[in-house]
Motif scaffolding. Structure first.
Motif, PDB file in Angstrom:
ATOM      1  N   ASP A  42      96.768  75.005  11.789  1.00 19.61           N
ATOM      2  CA  ASP A  42      95.663  75.062  11.256  1.00 19.61           C
ATOM      3  C   ASP A  42      94.894  73.905  11.244  1.00 19.61           C
ATOM      4  N   ASP A  43      95.409  72.692  11.088  1.00 17.69           N
ATOM      5  CA  ASP A  43      94.487  71.481  11.347  1.00 17.69           C
ATOM      6  C   ASP A  43      93.635  71.485  12.804  1.00 17.69           C
ATOM      7  N   THR A  44      94.541  71.917  13.870  1.00 15.24           N
ATOM      8  CA  THR A  44      93.965  71.918  14.946  1.00 15.24           C
ATOM      9  C   THR A  44      92.824  73.016  14.989  1.00 15.24           C
ATOM     10  N   ARG A  45      92.907  74.215  14.362  1.00 18.49           N
ATOM     11  CA  ARG A  45      91.812  75.115  14.193  1.00 18.49           C
ATOM     12  C   ARG A  45      91.037  74.421  13.657  1.00 18.49           C
ATOM     13  N   ARG A  46      90.740  73.811  12.459  1.00 14.93           N
ATOM     14  CA  ARG A  46      89.960  73.318  11.590  1.00 14.93           C
ATOM     15  C   ARG A  46      88.915  72.557  12.500  1.00 14.93           C
ATOM     16  N   LYS A  47      89.707  71.665  13.199  1.00 18.96           N
ATOM     17  CA  LYS A  47      89.100  70.585  14.176  1.00 18.96           C
ATOM     18  C   LYS A  47      88.145  71.435  15.198  1.00 18.96           C
ATOM     19  N   ILE A  48      88.609  72.402  15.888  1.00 20.04           N
ATOM     20  CA  ILE A  48      87.928  73.222  16.739  1.00 20.04           C
ATOM     21  C   ILE A  48      86.872  73.911  16.472  1.00 20.04           C
ATOM     22  N   LEU A  49      86.920  74.466  14.980  1.00 24.16           N
ATOM     23  CA  LEU A  49      85.665  74.913  14.460  1.00 24.16           C
ATOM     24  C   LEU A  49      84.802  74.030  13.862  1.00 24.16           C
ATOM     25  N   LEU A  50      85.027  72.736  13.317  1.00 30.18           N
ATOM     26  CA  LEU A  50      84.173  71.933  13.029  1.00 30.18           C
ATOM     27  C   LEU A  50      83.415  71.187  14.362  1.00 30.18           C
ATOM     28  N   GLY A  51      84.205  71.033  15.651  1.00 29.52           N
ATOM     29  CA  GLY A  51      83.716  70.733  16.748  1.00 29.52           C
ATOM     30  C   GLY A  51      82.486  71.875  17.117  1.00 29.52           C
ATOM     31  N   SER A  52      82.786  73.132  17.101  1.00 29.30           N
ATOM     32  CA  SER A  52      81.968  73.908  17.650  1.00 29.30           C
ATOM     33  C   SER A  52      80.791  73.967  16.607  1.00 29.30           C
ATOM     34  N   LEU A  53      80.922  73.655  15.322  1.00 22.89           N
ATOM     35  CA  LEU A  53      79.527  73.780  14.726  1.00 22.89           C
ATOM     36  C   LEU A  53      78.898  72.419  14.993  1.00 22.89           C
ATOM     37  N   ALA A  54      79.702  71.250  15.131  1.00 24.15           N
ATOM     38  CA  ALA A  54      78.739  70.260  15.496  1.00 24.15           C
ATOM     39  C   ALA A  54      78.105  70.406  16.876  1.00 24.15           C
ATOM     40  N   LEU A  55      78.654  70.998  17.945  1.00 24.17           N
ATOM     41  CA  LEU A  55      78.162  71.501  19.064  1.00 24.17           C
ATOM     42  C   LEU A  55      76.930  72.237  18.959  1.00 24.17           C
ATOM     43  N   LYS A  56      77.366  73.270  18.110  1.00 20.48           N
ATOM     44  CA  LYS A  56      75.694  74.306  17.996  1.00 20.48           C
ATOM     45  C   LYS A  56      74.789  73.477  17.231  1.00 20.48           C
ATOM     46  N   GLN A  57      74.976  72.734  16.255  1.00 20.73           N
ATOM     47  CA  GLN A  57      74.073  72.077  15.482  1.00 20.73           C
ATOM     48  C   GLN A  57      73.162  70.925  16.635  1.00 20.73           C
ATOM     49  N   MET A  58      73.854  70.351  17.391  1.00 21.65           N
ATOM     50  CA  MET A  58      73.520  69.522  18.276  1.00 21.65           C
ATOM     51  C   MET A  58      72.408  69.978  19.368  1.00 21.65           C
ATOM     52  N   GLU A  59      72.271  71.335  19.188  1.00 21.75           N
ATOM     53  CA  GLU A  59      71.237  72.100  20.071  1.00 21.75           C
ATOM     54  C   GLU A  59      69.759  71.463  19.428  1.00 21.75           C
ATOM     55  N   ASN A  60      69.700  71.016  18.226  1.00 21.37           N
ATOM     56  CA  ASN A  60      68.596  70.699  17.585  1.00 21.37           C
ATOM     57  C   ASN A  60      68.382  69.162  17.987  1.00 21.37           C
ATOM     58  N   GLU A  61      67.478  68.790  18.256  1.00 19.66           N
ATOM     59  CA  GLU A  61      67.547  67.219  18.920  1.00 19.66           C
ATOM     60  C   GLU A  61      67.608  66.378  17.930  1.00 19.66           C
ATOM     61  N   GLU A  62      67.015  66.451  16.776  1.00 20.97           N
ATOM     62  CA  GLU A  62      67.023  65.778  15.433  1.00 20.97           C
ATOM     63  C   GLU A  62      68.493  65.416  14.986  1.00 20.97           C
ATOM     64  N   LYS A  63      69.180  66.847  14.863  1.00 18.21           N
ATOM     65  CA  LYS A  63      70.553  66.695  14.521  1.00 18.21           C
ATOM     66  C   LYS A  63      71.392  66.019  15.377  1.00 18.21           C
ATOM     67  N   LYS A  64      71.139  66.387  16.801  1.00 21.47           N
ATOM     68  CA  LYS A  64      71.941  65.582  17.707  1.00 21.47           C
ATOM     69  C   LYS A  64      71.707  64.010  17.643  1.00 21.47           C
ATOM     70  N   THR A  65      70.689  63.599  17.364  1.00 21.52           N
ATOM     71  CA  THR A  65      70.602  62.178  17.362  1.00 21.52           C
ATOM     72  C   THR A  65      71.299  61.677  16.026  1.00 21.52           C
ATOM     73  N   LYS A  66      71.335  62.273  14.869  1.00 28.20           N
ATOM     74  CA  LYS A  66      72.061  61.903  13.588  1.00 28.20           C
ATOM     75  C   LYS A  66      73.383  62.015  13.985  1.00 28.20           C
ATOM     76  N   ILE A  67      73.922  63.226  14.577  1.00 25.48           N
ATOM     77  CA  ILE A  67      75.520  63.228  14.933  1.00 25.48           C
ATOM     78  C   ILE A  67      76.079  62.317  15.934  1.00 25.48           C
ATOM     79  N   LEU A  68      75.189  61.997  16.805  1.00 33.52           N
ATOM     80  CA  LEU A  68      75.714  60.960  17.794  1.00 33.52           C
ATOM     81  C   LEU A  68      75.562  59.567  17.119  1.00 33.52           C
ATOM     82  N   ALA A  69      74.673  59.143  16.154  1.00 36.82           N
ATOM     83  CA  ALA A  69      74.813  58.193  15.252  1.00 36.82           C
ATOM     84  C   ALA A  69      76.025  57.989  14.694  1.00 36.82           C
ATOM     85  N   ASP A  70      76.150  59.095  14.102  1.00 33.01           N
ATOM     86  CA  ASP A  70      77.476  58.963  12.942  1.00 33.01           C
ATOM     87  C   ASP A  70      78.783  58.950  14.081  1.00 33.01           C
ATOM     88  N   LEU A  71      78.763  59.447  15.282  1.00 30.58           N
ATOM     89  CA  LEU A  71      80.050  59.281  15.792  1.00 30.58           C
ATOM     90  C   LEU A  71      80.094  57.951  16.451  1.00 30.58           C
TER      91      LEU A  71
END
Length: 86
Positions: A42-71
């Motif tokens: 379950d933990d692995t699946r949550r991580k995969i789904l959250l990673g998928s969401l983050a990758l999808k959001q990174m298609e938006n350049e503004e969100k990508k900059t924010k996500i990378l800064a947080d990372l």
């Protein structure tokens, strides 16, 4: 003669009790492992789904900059930062 027979029966029953207790412990250990394995899956699946969401959001350049800064703030290992080009 009668006492010996009773003592033997008691010894057999005590041995049987030991066997049953060992079986119970084995069942409990299997159940615990099953629960632990499911939690890990379950933990692995949550991580995969959250990673998928983050990758999808990174298609938006503004969100990508924010996500990378947080990372960049979150990650401590150089090899992890390198993975994301930070």
């Amino acid at each position: 003669m009668k006492n010996e027979s009773l003592d033997q029966r008691i010894a057999k029953q005590e041995e049987r009790l030991k066997q049953l207790k060992a079986q119970k412990q084995a069942v409990l250990a299997r159940e615990k492992k099953k629960i632990t394995d499911q939690q890990r899956k379950d933990d692995t699946r949550r991580k995969i789904l959250l990673g998928s969401l983050a990758l999808k959001q990174m298609e938006n350049e503004e969100k990508k900059t924010k996500i990378l800064a947080d990372l960049n703030e979150y990650l401590t290992e150089d090899r992890d930062k390198k993975l994301f080009g930070l």
